[in-house]
Design a protein around this motif. Structure first.
Motif, PDB file in Angstrom:
ATOM      1  N   GLN A  27     113.681  34.870 -10.611  1.00 43.76           N
ATOM      2  CA  GLN A  27     113.568  36.222 -11.158  1.00 43.76           C
ATOM      3  C   GLN A  27     112.209  36.834 -10.825  1.00 43.76           C
ATOM      4  O   GLN A  27     112.128  37.996 -10.414  1.00 43.76           O
ATOM      5  N   GLN A  28     111.137  36.070 -10.957  1.00 46.13           N
ATOM      6  CA  GLN A  28     109.803  36.592 -10.668  1.00 46.13           C
ATOM      7  C   GLN A  28     109.637  36.922  -9.188  1.00 46.13           C
ATOM      8  O   GLN A  28     109.014  37.926  -8.843  1.00 46.13           O
ATOM      9  N   ILE A  29     110.187  36.102  -8.322  1.00 42.35           N
ATOM     10  CA  ILE A  29     110.127  36.395  -6.887  1.00 42.35           C
ATOM     11  C   ILE A  29     110.909  37.669  -6.582  1.00 42.35           C
ATOM     12  O   ILE A  29     110.469  38.505  -5.786  1.00 42.35           O
ATOM     13  N   GLY A  30     112.054  37.828  -7.244  1.00 40.61           N
ATOM     14  CA  GLY A  30     112.832  39.060  -7.066  1.00 40.61           C
ATOM     15  C   GLY A  30     112.050  40.294  -7.469  1.00 40.61           C
ATOM     16  O   GLY A  30     112.079  41.316  -6.776  1.00 40.61           O
ATOM     17  N   VAL A  31     111.343  40.209  -8.587  1.00 43.31           N
ATOM     18  CA  VAL A  31     110.524  41.334  -9.048  1.00 43.31           C
ATOM     19  C   VAL A  31     109.418  41.626  -8.029  1.00 43.31           C
ATOM     20  O   VAL A  31     109.157  42.793  -7.701  1.00 43.31           O
ATOM     21  N   THR A  37     115.647  43.163 -11.692  1.00 40.95           N
ATOM     22  CA  THR A  37     116.241  41.951 -12.276  1.00 40.95           C
ATOM     23  C   THR A  37     116.658  42.158 -13.726  1.00 40.95           C
ATOM     24  O   THR A  37     116.897  41.191 -14.435  1.00 40.95           O
ATOM     25  N   THR A  38     116.770  43.410 -14.140  1.00 42.59           N
ATOM     26  CA  THR A  38     117.200  43.697 -15.507  1.00 42.59           C
ATOM     27  C   THR A  38     118.656  43.270 -15.658  1.00 42.59           C
ATOM     28  O   THR A  38     119.508  43.613 -14.836  1.00 42.59           O
ATOM     29  N   ILE A  39     118.943  42.504 -16.710  1.00 41.07           N
ATOM     30  CA  ILE A  39     120.288  41.978 -16.922  1.00 41.07           C
ATOM     31  C   ILE A  39     121.205  43.075 -17.452  1.00 41.07           C
ATOM     32  O   ILE A  39     122.157  43.475 -16.816  1.00 41.07           O
ATOM     33  N   TYR A  40     120.942  43.551 -18.626  1.00 45.21           N
ATOM     34  CA  TYR A  40     121.738  44.631 -19.237  1.00 45.21           C
ATOM     35  C   TYR A  40     120.804  45.777 -19.564  1.00 45.21           C
ATOM     36  O   TYR A  40     121.025  46.900 -19.157  1.00 45.21           O
ATOM     37  N   ASN A  41     119.770  45.469 -20.306  1.00 43.25           N
ATOM     38  CA  ASN A  41     118.679  46.403 -20.563  1.00 43.25           C
ATOM     39  C   ASN A  41     117.410  45.577 -20.745  1.00 43.25           C
ATOM     40  O   ASN A  41     117.443  44.354 -20.669  1.00 43.25           O
ATOM     41  N   GLU A  42     116.304  46.225 -20.974  1.00 46.24           N
ATOM     42  CA  GLU A  42     115.018  45.527 -21.070  1.00 46.24           C
ATOM     43  C   GLU A  42     115.000  44.490 -22.194  1.00 46.24           C
ATOM     44  O   GLU A  42     114.490  43.392 -22.022  1.00 46.24           O
ATOM     45  N   ARG A  43     115.566  44.820 -23.338  1.00 42.79           N
ATOM     46  CA  ARG A  43     115.563  43.897 -24.482  1.00 42.79           C
ATOM     47  C   ARG A  43     116.360  42.637 -24.197  1.00 42.79           C
ATOM     48  O   ARG A  43     115.942  41.544 -24.538  1.00 42.79           O
ATOM     49  N   THR A  45     116.994  41.373 -21.255  1.00 34.77           N
ATOM     50  CA  THR A  45     116.251  40.629 -20.242  1.00 34.77           C
ATOM     51  C   THR A  45     115.099  39.861 -20.882  1.00 34.77           C
ATOM     52  O   THR A  45     114.872  38.685 -20.562  1.00 34.77           O
ATOM     53  N   GLU A  46     114.365  40.495 -21.797  1.00 38.63           N
ATOM     54  CA  GLU A  46     113.262  39.817 -22.487  1.00 38.63           C
ATOM     55  C   GLU A  46     113.775  38.651 -23.326  1.00 38.63           C
ATOM     56  O   GLU A  46     113.163  37.579 -23.341  1.00 38.63           O
ATOM     57  N   LEU A  47     114.898  38.832 -24.001  1.00 39.06           N
ATOM     58  CA  LEU A  47     115.489  37.760 -24.802  1.00 39.06           C
ATOM     59  C   LEU A  47     115.927  36.603 -23.897  1.00 39.06           C
ATOM     60  O   LEU A  47     115.663  35.433 -24.193  1.00 39.06           O
ATOM     61  N   LEU A  52     114.938  31.125 -21.739  1.00 36.35           N
ATOM     62  CA  LEU A  52     114.635  30.279 -20.589  1.00 36.35           C
ATOM     63  C   LEU A  52     113.272  29.602 -20.742  1.00 36.35           C
ATOM     64  O   LEU A  52     113.129  28.414 -20.436  1.00 36.35           O
ATOM     65  N   ALA A  53     112.274  30.340 -21.213  1.00 40.64           N
ATOM     66  CA  ALA A  53     110.947  29.753 -21.422  1.00 40.64           C
ATOM     67  C   ALA A  53     111.001  28.638 -22.464  1.00 40.64           C
ATOM     68  O   ALA A  53     110.352  27.593 -22.310  1.00 40.64           O
ATOM     69  N   PHE A  54     111.779  28.818 -23.525  1.00 44.39           N
ATOM     70  CA  PHE A  54     111.944  27.782 -24.547  1.00 44.39           C
ATOM     71  C   PHE A  54     112.604  26.534 -23.946  1.00 44.39           C
ATOM     72  O   PHE A  54     112.184  25.413 -24.212  1.00 44.39           O
ATOM     73  N   LEU A  55     113.617  26.728 -23.113  1.00 40.97           N
ATOM     74  CA  LEU A  55     114.287  25.597 -22.470  1.00 40.97           C
ATOM     75  C   LEU A  55     113.338  24.851 -21.534  1.00 40.97           C
ATOM     76  O   LEU A  55     113.372  23.616 -21.451  1.00 40.97           O
ATOM     77  N   VAL A  56     112.478  25.584 -20.841  1.00 35.35           N
ATOM     78  CA  VAL A  56     111.474  24.947 -19.990  1.00 35.35           C
ATOM     79  C   VAL A  56     110.533  24.115 -20.847  1.00 35.35           C
ATOM     80  O   VAL A  56     110.215  22.970 -20.521  1.00 35.35           O
TER      81      VAL A  56
END
Length: 85
Positions: A27-31, A37-43, A45-47, A52-56
């Motif tokens: 996702q970061q490389i895409g940006v 890389t917005t999924i549905y809306n900004e919120r 995507t942030e969620l 993902l960060a928690f899983l990492v």
């Protein structure tokens, strides 16, 4: 640095964390390349990124040499990291 990759790659939490990290990196490389890389809306995507960060984090914190998410009895007794030298 010695890592037992056979054991790590059989541990579900490690694999889940590695997969989540891979998704975040893609996702970061895409940006960086200008893709939206917005999924549905900004919120949403942030969620999604927070999950993902928690899983990492779980994949990094969990001891892959034990079953489940607990440390081994031996590791629970350590006062400092074991020195194998």
């Amino acid at each position: 640095m010695k890592i037992n990759w056979k054991v790590r790659l059989k541990h579900k939490q490690f694999l889940l964390g590695a997969f989540a990290l891979l998704l975040l990196i893609i996702q970061q490389i895409g940006v960086l390349l200008g893709y939206d890389t917005t999924i549905y809306n900004e919120r949403v995507t942030e969620l999604f990124n927070t999950v993902l960060a928690f899983l990492v984090l779980i994949g990094v914190v969990v001891d892959p040499t034990t079953e489940g998410t607990n440390d081994s009895e031996q590791a629970l007794k350590y006062e400092k990291p074991k020195d194998d030298k």
